[in-house]
Scaffold this motif. Structure first.
Motif, PDB file in Angstrom:
ATOM      1  N   GLY A   1       0.796  -1.222   0.000  1.00  0.00           N
ATOM      2  CA  GLY A   1       0.000   0.000   0.000  1.00  0.00           C
ATOM      3  C   GLY A   1       0.821   1.261   0.000  1.00  0.00           C
ATOM      4  N   GLY A   2       1.625   1.501  -1.012  1.00  0.00           N
ATOM      5  CA  GLY A   2       2.369   2.737  -1.094  1.00  0.00           C
ATOM      6  C   GLY A   2       3.447   2.824  -0.024  1.00  0.00           C
ATOM      7  N   VAL A   3       3.650   4.035   0.511  1.00  0.00           N
ATOM      8  CA  VAL A   3       4.682   4.251   1.522  1.00  0.00           C
ATOM      9  C   VAL A   3       4.179   3.727   2.855  1.00  0.00           C
ATOM     10  N   TYR A   4       4.889   2.774   3.391  1.00  0.00           N
ATOM     11  CA  TYR A   4       4.487   2.164   4.669  1.00  0.00           C
ATOM     12  C   TYR A   4       5.166   2.927   5.814  1.00  0.00           C
ATOM     13  N   PRO A   5       4.443   3.196   6.896  1.00  0.00           N
ATOM     14  CA  PRO A   5       5.049   3.941   8.000  1.00  0.00           C
ATOM     15  C   PRO A   5       6.238   3.194   8.591  1.00  0.00           C
ATOM     16  N   ARG A   6       7.096   3.935   9.207  1.00  0.00           N
ATOM     17  CA  ARG A   6       8.277   3.341   9.814  1.00  0.00           C
ATOM     18  C   ARG A   6       7.867   2.334  10.878  1.00  0.00           C
ATOM     19  N   PRO A   7       8.528   1.162  10.899  1.00  0.00           N
ATOM     20  CA  PRO A   7       8.124   0.131  11.863  1.00  0.00           C
ATOM     21  C   PRO A   7       8.117   0.643  13.293  1.00  0.00           C
ATOM     22  N   ARG A   8       7.046   0.321  14.017  1.00  0.00           N
ATOM     23  CA  ARG A   8       6.926   0.709  15.418  1.00  0.00           C
ATOM     24  C   ARG A   8       7.498  -0.352  16.327  1.00  0.00           C
ATOM     25  N   ILE A   9       7.549  -1.616  15.859  1.00  0.00           N
ATOM     26  CA  ILE A   9       8.067  -2.710  16.659  1.00  0.00           C
ATOM     27  C   ILE A   9       9.555  -2.849  16.387  1.00  0.00           C
ATOM     28  N   PRO A  10      10.400  -2.892  17.425  1.00  0.00           N
ATOM     29  CA  PRO A  10      11.834  -3.037  17.189  1.00  0.00           C
ATOM     30  C   PRO A  10      12.145  -4.308  16.410  1.00  0.00           C
ATOM     31  N   LYS A  11      13.134  -4.237  15.560  1.00  0.00           N
ATOM     32  CA  LYS A  11      13.523  -5.399  14.775  1.00  0.00           C
ATOM     33  C   LYS A  11      14.041  -6.498  15.701  1.00  0.00           C
ATOM     34  N   PRO A  12      13.500  -7.702  15.594  1.00  0.00           N
ATOM     35  CA  PRO A  12      13.964  -8.785  16.467  1.00  0.00           C
ATOM     36  C   PRO A  12      15.382  -9.213  16.110  1.00  0.00           C
ATOM     37  N   THR A  13      16.071  -9.790  17.089  1.00  0.00           N
ATOM     38  CA  THR A  13      17.401 -10.347  16.883  1.00  0.00           C
ATOM     39  C   THR A  13      17.372 -11.830  17.233  1.00  0.00           C
ATOM     40  N   VAL A  14      18.428 -12.539  16.879  1.00  0.00           N
ATOM     41  CA  VAL A  14      18.504 -13.958  17.200  1.00  0.00           C
ATOM     42  C   VAL A  14      18.417 -14.153  18.709  1.00  0.00           C
ATOM     43  N   GLU A  15      19.138 -13.323  19.452  1.00  0.00           N
ATOM     44  CA  GLU A  15      19.140 -13.449  20.915  1.00  0.00           C
ATOM     45  C   GLU A  15      17.766 -13.175  21.498  1.00  0.00           C
ATOM     46  N   SER A  16      17.072 -12.144  21.012  1.00  0.00           N
ATOM     47  CA  SER A  16      15.762 -11.810  21.565  1.00  0.00           C
ATOM     48  C   SER A  16      14.733 -12.883  21.239  1.00  0.00           C
ATOM     49  N   VAL A  17      14.825 -13.468  20.049  1.00  0.00           N
ATOM     50  CA  VAL A  17      13.871 -14.512  19.672  1.00  0.00           C
ATOM     51  C   VAL A  17      14.155 -15.798  20.440  1.00  0.00           C
ATOM     52  N   GLN A  18      15.419 -16.125  20.651  1.00  0.00           N
ATOM     53  CA  GLN A  18      15.752 -17.309  21.442  1.00  0.00           C
ATOM     54  C   GLN A  18      15.260 -17.159  22.872  1.00  0.00           C
ATOM     55  N   LYS A  19      15.433 -15.983  23.436  1.00  0.00           N
ATOM     56  CA  LYS A  19      14.962 -15.724  24.802  1.00  0.00           C
ATOM     57  C   LYS A  19      13.440 -15.813  24.870  1.00  0.00           C
ATOM     58  N   LEU A  20      12.757 -15.218  23.880  1.00  0.00           N
ATOM     59  CA  LEU A  20      11.297 -15.269  23.841  1.00  0.00           C
ATOM     60  C   LEU A  20      10.812 -16.698  23.639  1.00  0.00           C
ATOM     61  N   SER A  21      11.512 -17.457  22.798  1.00  0.00           N
ATOM     62  CA  SER A  21      11.132 -18.846  22.541  1.00  0.00           C
ATOM     63  C   SER A  21      11.199 -19.683  23.807  1.00  0.00           C
ATOM     64  N   ALA A  22      12.286 -19.548  24.563  1.00  0.00           N
ATOM     65  CA  ALA A  22      12.426 -20.313  25.803  1.00  0.00           C
ATOM     66  C   ALA A  22      11.330 -19.959  26.794  1.00  0.00           C
ATOM     67  N   TYR A  23      11.023 -18.673  26.887  1.00  0.00           N
ATOM     68  CA  TYR A  23       9.978 -18.236  27.829  1.00  0.00           C
ATOM     69  C   TYR A  23       8.605 -18.754  27.426  1.00  0.00           C
ATOM     70  N   LEU A  24       8.255 -18.618  26.142  1.00  0.00           N
ATOM     71  CA  LEU A  24       6.921 -19.022  25.699  1.00  0.00           C
ATOM     72  C   LEU A  24       6.734 -20.540  25.759  1.00  0.00           C
ATOM     73  N   GLN A  25       7.760 -21.299  25.435  1.00  0.00           N
ATOM     74  CA  GLN A  25       7.636 -22.754  25.535  1.00  0.00           C
ATOM     75  C   GLN A  25       7.378 -23.188  26.973  1.00  0.00           C
TER      76      GLN A  25
END
Length: 449
Positions: free
Chosen positions: A25-49
């Motif tokens: 849809g044309g120009v998309y607004p700048r992302p509001r959610i910080p870009k995930p990293t490998v470390e942040s996703v691994q930490k989130l994965s362990a917590y959610l599991q």
């Protein structure tokens, strides 16, 4: 159904989107959610599991019931599992999987949707669902509606991934089915929350999916790896359990989460005054068909196994037996039944490990429990659903019985229609940002009793 999707008078992703992650849809607004990293996703994965463990354990119990396994059987007993759980789930899934689906097109804006445009959209809906069903069958799965029917009845939830595929002009979408047991949503309720899809894959699967990845190429054929798919309303990416990046995190710019998740019965209450935890609701997320009778079926199967064991041993009944806790082997011993006769225990057998048999003692109790068990199952899914009906009953009584049977189909049918509607909505949002039609999908789950 043969259909040239260019006749729909909308811009297709293959024409509008450039290779890579698409913009819808044309120009998309700048992302509001910080870009995930490998470390942040691994930490989130362990917590959610860990947080979703109560849900996972519950689904494991339900899976054992459906597979006619019996985790509560005692050592040395004849293991018996009633087939009713599997028959009930299969029956509901068959009814919902073959029910008629209707699409109704209404205006989503003040612009009137003409009858011709509405018909084109309905044709497109039918065509798209048919194409996806054919793809699923080619992969060795069931058709979309059949898969949705089974998961709604057995798992109590539906999950799929919808992505754009600008490289395929004939079918510019990618659609992936998921198992609710492998889906781990963030515990927040926001629409922009991340959802993780975590499963183990063998080397053969990973080589097919990621042929250019060096780490995948080095895997042994017998090796398996945990794979984490990360999705939120702005970012997506794929990593392995050891941190290897399979798909770099990138902004998809869809404006919604590619993971479509629908729970039968909706989400449970998050927190109550009598709960000290704000995460206890995860155990009750989703409403599988057998959930109300899980413990009852387990206990009944255990008692039934004991009754069968008594019956089997009645032809040559031992008077007492002992179970070796180390080897789990059963030893039986005859005893002298004459008055005041001593019966010393053999060497190595402890008194607390000894149990006495009384063949036939459970017969009356088992008959009583069988009647109670059947009455409970009838409340879950009335006998008329299986074609059983007392011909001596009045027509009014028959109508009440059919209405009661249809009640069992409403929660999963409602989840299916909502899920398919949301899938089609995402599919068409990838086609054009000025799309004015909106489909309402109706699953005719009650077409016959």
């Amino acid at each position: 159904m043969a259909l040239d999707i260019r006749q729909l008078n909308v811009d297709l992703p293959a024409k509008r989107l450039q290779p890579g992650y698409p913009s819808v849809g044309g120009v998309y607004p700048r992302p509001r959610i910080p870009k995930p990293t490998v470390e942040s996703v691994q930490k989130l994965s362990a917590y959610l599991q860990q947080a979703w463990q109560p849900r996972t354990r519950r689904l494991e119990v339900l899976e054992n019931l459906y597979r006619l396994k019996h985790p509560k059987a005692n050592a040395g007993e004849h293991i018996t599992a009633m087939p009713d759980p599997k028959l009930i789930v299969n029956k509901v899934a068959a009814r919902l999987g073959t029910a008629g689906i209707e699409e109704r097109v209404i205006a989503s804006s003040e612009i009137e949707v003409t009858e011709e445009a509405a018909q084109r959209e309905e044709i497109f809906d039918d065509w798209w669902l048919e194409q996806v069903s054919d793809q699923l069958e080619e992969e060795g799965r069931g058709r979309l509606q059949q898969e949705a029917a089974f998961h709604s009845a057995h798992r109590g939830a539906l999950a799929n991934i919808v992505l754009a595929d600008p490289t395929n002009p004939k079918f510019p979408w990618k659609f992936y089915p998921l198992d609710w047991a492998n889906v781990y949503p963030s515990l927040s309720f926001g629409s922009d929350r991340p959802i993780l899809c975590i499963s183990r894959m063998n080397a053969d699967e990973l080589i097919r999916l990621f042929p250019g990845n060096q780490r995948v190429k080095e895997m042994e054929m017998s090796e398996t790896q945990e794979i984490t798919y990360y999705y939120d309303s702005e970012w997506m990416g794929i990593i392995m359990g050891d941190g290897t990046v399979l798909k770099p995190f990138a902004a998809h710019q869809y404006g919604w989460n590619p993971c479509v998740l629908s729970l039968v019965g909706g989400w449970p209450v998050r927190s109550t005054p009598w709960e000290n935890s704000s995460t206890s609701f995860v155990e009750y997320a989703g409403m599988p068909l057998l959930d109300p009778v899980v413990e009852w079926i387990e206990e009944f199967d255990k008692i039934l196994s004991e009754a069968y064991s008594h019956h089997a041993k009645a032809f040559a009944p031992p008077y007492y037996f002992a179970v070796d806790k180390d080897s789990n082997q059963v030893r039986t011993f005859q005893i002298d039944t004459s008055p005041n006769a001593p019966n010393p225990l053999p060497p190595g057998i402890k008194a607390e490990d000894v149990k006495f048999w009384n063949p036939g003692a459970l017969n009356q109790e088992t008959q009583f429990l069988s009647s109670v068990f059947q009455s409970r199952l009838n409340r879950l899914l009335p006998a008329i659903t299986f074609g059983e009906f007392d011909t001596n009953e009045s027509g009014y009584a028959g109508q009440i019985a059919r209405a009661a049977a249809n009640d069992a189909f409403f929660p999963p049918a409602s989840a299916i229609q909502s899920h398919i509607r949301r899938i089609l909505s995402r599919v068409k949002s990838l086609m054009a940002n000025d799309y004015v039609g909106l489909s309402t999908v109706m699953v005719a789950s009650q077409r016959r009793a």
